[in-house]
Design a protein around this motif. Structure first.
Motif, PDB file in Angstrom:
ATOM      1  N   SER A  28      24.233  24.632 -64.665  1.00  0.00           N
ATOM      2  CA  SER A  28      24.462  24.930 -63.256  1.00  0.00           C
ATOM      3  C   SER A  28      24.546  23.605 -62.505  1.00  0.00           C
ATOM      4  N   PRO A  29      25.731  22.984 -62.463  1.00  0.00           N
ATOM      5  CA  PRO A  29      25.846  21.627 -61.928  1.00  0.00           C
ATOM      6  C   PRO A  29      25.795  21.523 -60.416  1.00  0.00           C
ATOM      7  N   THR A  30      25.749  22.635 -59.694  1.00  0.00           N
ATOM      8  CA  THR A  30      25.726  22.588 -58.232  1.00  0.00           C
ATOM      9  C   THR A  30      24.414  21.996 -57.747  1.00  0.00           C
ATOM     10  N   ASP A  31      24.517  21.088 -56.757  1.00  0.00           N
ATOM     11  CA  ASP A  31      23.302  20.556 -56.136  1.00  0.00           C
ATOM     12  C   ASP A  31      22.530  21.693 -55.472  1.00  0.00           C
ATOM     13  N   ARG A  32      21.214  21.598 -55.486  1.00  0.00           N
ATOM     14  CA  ARG A  32      20.397  22.641 -54.871  1.00  0.00           C
ATOM     15  C   ARG A  32      19.399  22.086 -53.863  1.00  0.00           C
ATOM     16  N   ARG A  33      18.823  20.910 -54.137  1.00  0.00           N
ATOM     17  CA  ARG A  33      17.781  20.369 -53.266  1.00  0.00           C
ATOM     18  C   ARG A  33      18.379  19.262 -52.409  1.00  0.00           C
ATOM     19  N   LEU A  34      18.446  19.466 -51.109  1.00  0.00           N
ATOM     20  CA  LEU A  34      19.087  18.521 -50.202  1.00  0.00           C
ATOM     21  C   LEU A  34      18.055  17.920 -49.257  1.00  0.00           C
ATOM     22  N   LEU A  35      18.043  16.610 -49.158  1.00  0.00           N
ATOM     23  CA  LEU A  35      17.206  15.919 -48.176  1.00  0.00           C
ATOM     24  C   LEU A  35      18.092  15.532 -46.998  1.00  0.00           C
ATOM     25  N   VAL A  36      17.712  16.002 -45.801  1.00  0.00           N
ATOM     26  CA  VAL A  36      18.475  15.725 -44.589  1.00  0.00           C
ATOM     27  C   VAL A  36      17.658  14.788 -43.714  1.00  0.00           C
ATOM     28  N   LEU A  37      18.142  13.572 -43.499  1.00  0.00           N
ATOM     29  CA  LEU A  37      17.468  12.599 -42.645  1.00  0.00           C
ATOM     30  C   LEU A  37      18.131  12.591 -41.281  1.00  0.00           C
ATOM     31  N   VAL A  38      17.342  12.746 -40.230  1.00  0.00           N
ATOM     32  CA  VAL A  38      17.864  12.836 -38.872  1.00  0.00           C
ATOM     33  C   VAL A  38      17.158  11.826 -37.977  1.00  0.00           C
ATOM     34  N   ASP A  39      17.831  11.464 -36.874  1.00  0.00           N
ATOM     35  CA  ASP A  39      17.225  10.594 -35.861  1.00  0.00           C
ATOM     36  C   ASP A  39      16.305  11.381 -34.944  1.00  0.00           C
ATOM     37  N   ASP A  40      16.691  12.621 -34.707  1.00  0.00           N
ATOM     38  CA  ASP A  40      15.970  13.479 -33.767  1.00  0.00           C
ATOM     39  C   ASP A  40      15.918  14.881 -34.345  1.00  0.00           C
ATOM     40  N   VAL A  41      14.790  15.536 -34.210  1.00  0.00           N
ATOM     41  CA  VAL A  41      14.643  16.886 -34.757  1.00  0.00           C
ATOM     42  C   VAL A  41      15.575  17.872 -34.079  1.00  0.00           C
TER      43      VAL A  41
END
Length: 438
Positions: A28-41
């Motif tokens: 199952s080569p699809t990415d599943r866990r994504l880290l999203v970095l933001v400047d502001d919530v």
């Protein structure tokens, strides 16, 4: 106290195990866990439509501030995430153990990345993009301006809100359904590094566009202009990691997703921009829901036999076959193409053949081993726009005929046989004449 520390350690281990069990795998080569970095919530709510589309497809999103002191991409030698989304254009440094080198190593290890910049992009974000093959305009106040392909609005504005429909012609990257409405874009442009052939323009500016500070009059020719300006680009790395570089964070926002659009000079007004379709399809590509290939069951054998031999003999007839499948996001499906080639290679290709397919995933070809002995390789180097590359090789020795495998008399050598026997007969006659003549 000791018991409390033990409980916390146990919880941390269980969380790590849960993350690792949902990781990228060949099945199952699809990415599943994504880290999203933001400047502001607030980005979490202002861009919620894009994030919701990811969740609806089974992704697990972890939102963190770019300067969070607990940031980490890996722990105990294992990566915690499959992909990274940098929605923090003004971040001057990252918190925790994340830094520029760590992000580049993250990509080098086969993980994926989305970079969303804007007019306030920091040097850090620009440097990450540069290392990926895209150079943003060096002027920190510059934006892409287009006086012919801008989005029509009630206020004239500075024409920095662009309606672009110059898409890459690739159904693998942008899906098979045509994007009818233009994409709204407000941000900075970039150019592609000419020395990097892995980066491609996905959304280009029009020939009339240029990059400049919209608040100042244009007194000198702009550094970036015309179709050389890329609004959104992608990178397909040699290790099949994928990167999206966008010069606008706003194009991911709910406002641009829902906004109607009318391109200057066109009488057609669309009730909804093409942003949602464009970015949804692009996210499917970057997270390996589409365009991911795998090759299995590489086989070769002599014609009429089933077992793979330890070596071949020159002029043997053989058959080579391989099965190639494409990931559809949920399952592996047969990959159908007519440009898959195999090389029978020793220093250079002695045989180059195009494989035929049964349209069920099986590719095969039959050919004769060349009249050259040595150590050969079956090689497939398959690279096609939008697809992960395939690099297959299998080594096999080729021997000459044994002494008892040659024909007793070779028809092509009859003239030489005749010359030898005629020479012997002539010598015999000459000897008789010389001995018995007076």
């Amino acid at each position: 106290m000791a018991r409390t520390h033990l409980i916390l350690a146990t919880v941390a281990v269980l969380q790590l195990v849960a993350l690792l069990t949902s990781a990228f795998s060949p099945d199952s080569p699809t990415d599943r866990r994504l880290l999203v970095l933001v400047d502001d919530v607030s980005v979490k709510s202002s861009h919620s439509l894009f994030f919701s589309s990811l969740r609806s497809r089974g992704f697990v999103l972890d939102f963190k501030l770019a300067n969070d002191p607990t940031l980490a991409l890996h722990r105990y030698g294992q990566y915690l995430y499959d992909a990274l989304l940098l929605f923090c254009p003004s971040a001057t440094e990252f918190g925790g153990s994340v830094n520029l080198a760590g992000i580049l190593e993250f990509v080098d290890s086969g993980h994926d990345l989305i970079i969303a910049a804007d007019a306030h992009a920091s040097d850090l974000i620009r440097e990450i993009a540069t290392d990926s093959g895209a150079d943003f305009d060096e002027d920190p106040a510059a934006m892409v301006i287009d006086h012919t392909s801008y989005a029509v609005s009630e206020t004239e504005g500075d024409h920095s809100l662009i309606a672009s429909d110059d898409f890459i012609n690739s159904s693998v990257i942008l899906g098979s359904k045509k994007i009818e409405a233009p994409v709204l874009f407000r941000g900075i442009g970039h150019t592609l590094n000419p020395a990097n052939n892995l980066v491609l323009k996905v959304l280009s500016a029009s020939p009339a566009a240029y990059s400049s500070n919209p608040k100042n009059a244009l007194s000198t020719p702009p550094a970036l202009s015309g179709s050389a300006i890329s609004l959104v680009s992608v990178v397909q790395a040699r290790n099949n990691a994928r990167i999206v570089i966008a010069g606008s964070l706003s194009m991911f926002s709910n406002r641009f997703f829902r906004s109607g659009v009318q391109k200057a000079g066109s009488s057609i007004k669309y009730a909804k921009s093409g942003n949602e379709q464009f970015l949804t399809e692009l996210s499917k590509w970057v997270f390996h829901e589409r365009g991911h290939l795998k090759a299995v069951n590489v086989r070769h054998h002599k014609i009429g036999e089933a077992d793979e031999p330890a070596m071949y003999r020159i002029k043997d007839d053989l058959e080579y076959s391989v099965e190639i499948y494409e990931w559809s996001g949920t399952r592996w499906e047969p990959y159908v193409a007519n440009d898959v080639q195999v090389q029978f290679y020793m220093m250079s290709p002695y045989v180059l053949k195009t494989l035929s397919t049964d349209k069920k995933g099986l590719y095969s070809v039959a050919f004769k081993v060349p009249d050259v002995y040595g150590v050969f390789q079956f090689k497939i180097e398959y690279q096609r726009l939008g697809y992960t590359s395939l690099s297959l090789s299998k080594q096999i020795p080729v021997r000459p005929f044994r002494h008892n495998e040659y024909e007793r008399f070779i028809p092509a050598a009859f003239p030489y046989y005749g010359a030898a026997f005629s020479m012997m007969a002539g010598f015999f006659i000459f000897t008789l004449v010389h001995l018995y003549s007076k």
